[in-house]
Write an enzyme that holds these catalytic residues in place. Structure first.
Site, PDB file in Angstrom:
ATOM      1  CB  SER A 110      -4.918   1.712  -6.054  1.00  0.00           C
ATOM      2  OG  SER A 110      -6.398   1.787  -6.084  1.00  0.00           O
ATOM      3  CB  THR A 111      -6.233   1.996 -10.728  1.00  0.00           C
ATOM      4  OG1 THR A 111      -7.193   2.488  -9.875  1.00  0.00           O
ATOM      5  CG2 THR A 111      -6.822   1.528 -12.097  1.00  0.00           C
ATOM      6  CG  HIS A 168      -6.621   0.878  -2.527  1.00  0.00           C
ATOM      7  ND1 HIS A 168      -6.349   2.176  -3.182  1.00  0.00           N
ATOM      8  CD2 HIS A 168      -6.124   0.688  -1.398  1.00  0.00           C
ATOM      9  CE1 HIS A 168      -5.768   2.575  -2.162  1.00  0.00           C
ATOM     10  NE2 HIS A 168      -5.373   1.898  -1.119  1.00  0.00           N
ATOM     11  CG  MET A 196      -7.366   5.930  -8.054  1.00  0.00           C
ATOM     12  SD  MET A 196      -9.138   5.986  -8.850  1.00  0.00           S
ATOM     13  CE  MET A 196      -9.994   4.829  -7.844  1.00  0.00           C
ATOM     14  CG  ASP A 248      -3.556   4.434   0.766  1.00  0.00           C
ATOM     15  OD1 ASP A 248      -2.821   4.831   1.830  1.00  0.00           O
ATOM     16  OD2 ASP A 248      -4.232   3.444   0.576  1.00  0.00           O
TER      17      ASP A 248
END
Length: 337
Positions: free
Chosen positions: A157-158, A184, A273, A276
């Site tokens: 993600s991030t 993401h 973050m 998940d």
């Protein structure tokens, strides 16, 4: 702790939207507003913001040029504000060091709640990532790395785009197994990202398509706004509800790949973050697969790896460079069938 945000956008209406979304948030304040890249560079020493939101498309000094100058002199996290028209530029901004990006509301007269939620989550996660916290979890150090691997699944993600760019460059041309990735990212941006990965890779990287037959030697990236699952030897995409507030979700990919590849699957959870991927890693481990989490030092945001480690479903914690070495070794040894 108050998070101070510098808002940079040439549109007065967009500046107001961002300020209006931040104002009600507890612990987050707008410390300054800049109407151009040039003004932003003048205001940074004055306000010393914790985070900067930066519009990509601005007259004069545009978002990319402003970002380059910010990263040259400051170690301040930058979140880009991007539209669909700037997908390729957004990916370039992430390569240049932007921490993350948020898609601008398509209808400025009707700002959806998702924009405010995403803005708040990303602001908080980026600042909190700078605070080191102990990890409470057990790594299964007695597990041996598998000598036969038939597939690799990766979730991020991030900070993921830069991490994935680093890893993709480590994959040699001799790849003969499939690699599946969930990053993401909104719809449309994954197409640009897959194209960019493919340009940097010695192997083929594509955006996954529904019903496509899985081919060894190919890297598949889940499309934005679609969940990706493995069904027998095919890819399956769906638009069902978000989980953990995201679509695509890492958990759905991991949980579907685990029973198909079982002990010959390697799962990797990278920077990001939220939580998940932790439940999916548990399924991979239950089926006998091998699980790796990126370490805190090399993660932009340690949320996703942390949750998996704390769930006691990780066999190995490694830096991004070490994960790259693992991938390279797995592919070159060619001990799978």
């Amino acid at each position: 702790m108050t998070i101070n945000v510098l808002v940079v956008d040439d549109s007065a209406f967009m500046r107001k939207i961002i300020v209006d979304q931040i104002t009600p948030l507890s612990g987050i304040e707008v410390c300054g507003i800049a109407r151009s890249g040039e003004e932003a560079l003048r205001l940074i020493p004055k306000y010393q913001p914790d985070v900067i939101t930066l519009d990509i498309e601005m007259p004069g000094l545009n978002g990319l040029e402003t970002l380059r100058l910010i990263k040259k002199d400051y170690d301040i996290p930058v979140i880009m504000l991007s539209s669909h028209a700037g997908e390729d530029i957004t990916i370039e901004a992430l390569e240049l060091g932007a921490m993350d990006f948020i898609e601008k509301p398509q209808n400025l007269m009707k700002v959806e709640g998702d924009f405010a939620v995403e803005l708040a989550r990303k602001l908080r996660s980026i600042v909190e990532s700078g605070v080191a916290q102990p990890v409470v979890g057990r790594v299964q150090k007695d597990r041996q790395f598998p000598t036969r691997v038939k597939a690799i699944v990766i979730g991020a993600s991030t900070g993921g785009p830069r991490a994935l760019m680093t890893l993709i460059r480590r994959i040699p041309a001799g790849l003969s197994i499939p690699i599946f990735i969930v990053q993401h990212m909104p719809a449309g941006f994954t197409r640009s990202f897959a194209k960019r990965l493919n340009q940097e890779a010695a192997v083929t990287v594509v955006e996954a398509e529904d019903g496509a037959v899985i081919t060894g030697g190919t890297v598949y990236l889940a499309p934005g706004d679609c969940h990706l699952r493995i069904k027998d030897d095919q890819l399956s995409l769906s638009k069902e509800s978000k989980i953990h507030g995201v679509r695509p979700a890492v958990d759905y990919l991991f949980e579907s790949a685990a029973p198909f590849y079982r002990q010959e699957l390697v799962g990797i959870i990278l920077t990001g973050m939220g939580n998940d991927g932790a439940e999916g890693m548990a399924v991979i481990k239950e089926m006998g697969g091998y699980t790796i989490a990126q370490d805190q030092a090399s993660s932009v945001v340690f949320g996703m790896p942390r949750r998996a480690i704390e769930a006691n479903v990780i066999d190995e914690v490694a830096s991004l460079n070490e994960i790259g070495e693992r991938l390279n070794w797995m592919i070159k040894v060619k001990q799978w069938m």
